[in-house]
Design a protein around this motif. Structure first.
Motif, PDB file in Angstrom:
ATOM      1  N   SER A   1     -10.193 -16.932  -7.979  1.00  0.00           N
ATOM      2  CA  SER A   1     -11.550 -16.930  -7.430  1.00  0.00           C
ATOM      3  C   SER A   1     -12.158 -18.324  -7.383  1.00  0.00           C
ATOM      4  O   SER A   1     -13.136 -18.558  -6.670  1.00  0.00           O
ATOM      5  CB  SER A   1     -12.451 -16.005  -8.256  1.00  0.00           C
ATOM      6  OG  SER A   1     -12.494 -16.433  -9.613  1.00  0.00           O
TER       7      SER A   1
ATOM      8  N   SER B   1      -4.516 -10.689   0.296  1.00  0.00           N
ATOM      9  CA  SER B   1      -5.299 -10.861  -0.928  1.00  0.00           C
ATOM     10  C   SER B   1      -5.847 -12.272  -1.065  1.00  0.00           C
ATOM     11  O   SER B   1      -6.800 -12.498  -1.824  1.00  0.00           O
ATOM     12  CB  SER B   1      -4.448 -10.514  -2.153  1.00  0.00           C
ATOM     13  OG  SER B   1      -3.311 -11.357  -2.242  1.00  0.00           O
TER      14      SER B   1
ATOM     15  N   ASN C   1      -9.539 -13.125  -1.053  1.00  0.00           N
ATOM     16  CA  ASN C   1     -10.444 -13.072  -2.214  1.00  0.00           C
ATOM     17  C   ASN C   1     -10.784 -14.468  -2.734  1.00  0.00           C
ATOM     18  O   ASN C   1     -11.703 -14.613  -3.544  1.00  0.00           O
ATOM     19  CB  ASN C   1      -9.798 -12.259  -3.340  1.00  0.00           C
ATOM     20  CG  ASN C   1      -9.546 -10.824  -2.948  1.00  0.00           C
ATOM     21  OD1 ASN C   1     -10.289 -10.255  -2.153  1.00  0.00           O
ATOM     22  ND2 ASN C   1      -8.495 -10.221  -3.491  1.00  0.00           N
TER      23      ASN C   1
END
Length: 578
Positions: free
Chosen positions: A134, A153, A156
């Motif tokens: 993140s 993914s 993210n």
């Protein structure tokens, strides 16, 4: 040396040397570092270290935040135990000979800001666990044997700014999630991607470098690229794009490099490209038609390529295209009246030219009687952007912090354009007086040159990616730090550095030489106002360089009545008024 005995070791920098003898066990010394439970930074990059990636690194301090092993000769696979280094914010293993797959457990390093694996022989896919990063702002995987598709993914990782995926064996499509990062600055993905680029991507306001050349993209060039107003480098060459250049490209006034060659593009070449400050333009091997522009970049044959566009005409002579039919007919149809008109215009222009010539001659003779003025020195330095400084300092990483001053902080970094080691002084504009300090330093340093002044390389006055004002000065890096640390050791820097008498004397002479220059030899005398050991920096040869002109003033601006109010640091009186 047994580093294991240094149990309080926090930072270990060995980068940029010639460590290693090439016998396969050069990395064995790292095993001793498992005793250094406080280690936060380990940098052994740019050496000649040869050997298998040491499993022992997995047992180093969990406090380790910066690990750089790049540009060596390591081989073998990345051990799965690397997932134990949960404190890492930077992990660099670039340009080695690492093989095997990327361990899935790497995804547990959720504090990573930089992940650099480029230039190895890694295979397999990008683990879906990369979506856990993140805080990741740089992902560098170029130059490996990675394959399959890019995991969605990665969407993210909302803080991604630099994505490098080129020269692998990726296939399929680029996930549309990659085009949703508002802070994305650079995306390079030269592989085997096909289908088309996403039809919508409205958030890429910070994008500066977009390179998807040599893929298999088809369809029209997406018009949303015209909304990326920060774009400087755009490379779409070697694909199957068709249609015309989107009208929205007229907004990309900051473009410096545009390559649309080797596609199936057609239509006319837009005239607005003449007004761009392009340094390079390649439109070769397409199906463009109509008149080739002549102005701007089109006027320099060495900076533009339009080969194999058989329907083009006109342009400058070097382009070697036939005249356009409308131009040819005009030449054939010139009437006698037109010839007379052109002759009259020619005579008038000659008279005007002669008048201008004699006027200039008169001005030149008159100016010879005036004192000779030293011409201003043109700025020889290329401006750097916020993004380039962010990249050079690893995101203004604390591992690169070298000093903190009254109005900002100083980081070391490497300019990626030429590999120059620099010191970047970033001003804290929230602090009162910081902007005034920035302006004072610029005004003081722009016209002075001396061996014992810290050399300013360039400056940056821009905005960051949050829209805040950003100002920084870029100096030549001084490897031996400041005189303060040589005279007064503190904390973990308590390595005894004894200055010899001759060194102290030479430093004093260097500083005195600068003051004499500033006070007596400058065109306008300058008062430094804050001369102290922490503002005296030492280069490789222990030559002193005076820095920090944030409080400097021109003597002509200072009256005798306000000398007593001049500023400085507590404990140090300005030599100019002592």
């Amino acid at each position: 040396m047994n580093f294991g005995s240094l149990q309080n070791l926090i930072r270990l920098y060995l980068w940029g040397n010639e460590l290693g003898i090439g016998k396969g066990d050069d990395l064995s010394f790292l095993e001793y570092l498992t005793n250094c439970s406080s280690l936060e930074t380990l940098d052994v990059s740019r050496n000649r270290l040869n050997g298998v990636f040491p499993e022992s690194l997995s047992n180093i301090s969990t406090q380790l935040s910066f690990l750089s092993l790049g540009s060596n000769s390591m081989f073998g696979s990345i051990p799965s135990g690397i997932q134990n280094l949960v404190g890492l914010t930077t992990l660099g293993m670039e340009y080695n000979f690492l093989t095997g797959t990327i361990p899935i457990g790497v995804g547990k390093l959720n504090k990573l800001g930089r992940l650099v694996f480029e230039g190895n022989k890694l295979s397999g896919q990008i683990p879906p666990t990369f979506g856990n990063f993140s805080q990741l702002f740089q992902l560098s995987l170029s130059g490996n044997n990675l394959s399959e598709t890019i995991p969605s993914s990665l969407g993210n990782c909302k803080n991604l700014q630099f994505i490098y995926l080129s020269f692998n064996n990726f296939r399929g499509s680029l996930p549309k999630q990659l085009f949703s990062f508002p802070s994305l600055i650079e995306l390079q993905a030269q592989n085997y991607f096909f289908t088309s680029l996403p039809s919508e991507a409205s958030h890429l306001k910070a994008l500066q470098n977009f390179n998807v050349s040599n893929n298999r993209f088809s369809g029209e060039i997406p018009s949303w690229l015209g909304n990326c107003l920060s774009l400087e480098y755009l490379q779409l060459d070697g694909n199957f794009f068709q249609g015309s250049i989107p009208p929205t490209f007229s907004s990309l006034k900051g473009l410096r490099y545009l390559d649309l060659s080797r596609n199936n593009l057609s239509g006319k070449i837009p005239r607005y490209l003449e007004k761009f400050a392009l340094e390079y333009l390649n439109l070769s091997f397409n199906n463009f038609e109509g008149e080739l522009p002549k102005q701007g970049v089109f006027g320099n044959a060495s900076r533009v390529s339009v080969l194999e566009n058989s329907k083009l005409c006109g342009g400058i002579h070097e382009s070697q295209f036939p005249p356009c039919s409308s131009q040819a007919s005009k030449k054939r149809g010139i009437s006698l009246a037109s010839k007379v008109k052109f002759s009259v215009i020619g005579v008038v222009l000659c008279l005007i030219s002669l008048s201008c010539f004699f006027t200039i001659l008169y001005c030149v003779r008159k100016s010879r009687s005036k004192p000779f003025a030293v011409p201003s020195v043109e700025d020889p330095f290329v401006n750097v952007s916020y993004a380039e400084l962010l990249k050079a300092t690893d995101g203004f990483s604390s591992a690169n912090l070298v000093g903190i001053g009254s109005f900002g902080v100083v980081y070391k970094g490497i300019l990626y354009c030429d590999g120059t080691m620099v010191a970047v002084k970033v001003f804290n504009l929230q602090r009162q007086g910081a902007l005034r300090s920035f302006m004072a330093e610029c005004n003081a340093l722009r016209n002075i040159r001396h061996l014992n002044l810290v050399k300013i390389l360039t400056c940056c006055s821009s905005i960051d990616f949050k829209g805040n004002d950003f100002k920084a000065l870029v100096y030549e890096y001084m490897p031996n730090g400041c005189l303060e640390k040589w005279l007064h050791m503190k904390g973990h820097d308590q390595l005894r550095r004894n200055l010899k008498f001759t060194q102290r004397l030479n430093i004093a002479i260097d500083v005195a030489s600068v003051l004499d220059y500033l006070h007596n030899l400058c065109q306008t005398s300058i008062i430094h106002q804050d001369l102290k050991p922490s503002n005296i920096l030492l280069d490789d040869d222990m030559i002193a360089h005076v820095s920090d002109f944030g409080l400097a003033r021109f003597l002509s601006e200072v009256s005798q009545s306000n000398l007593v109010g001049m500023k400085g640091s507590i404990g140090y009186i300005a030599p100019e008024i002592s």
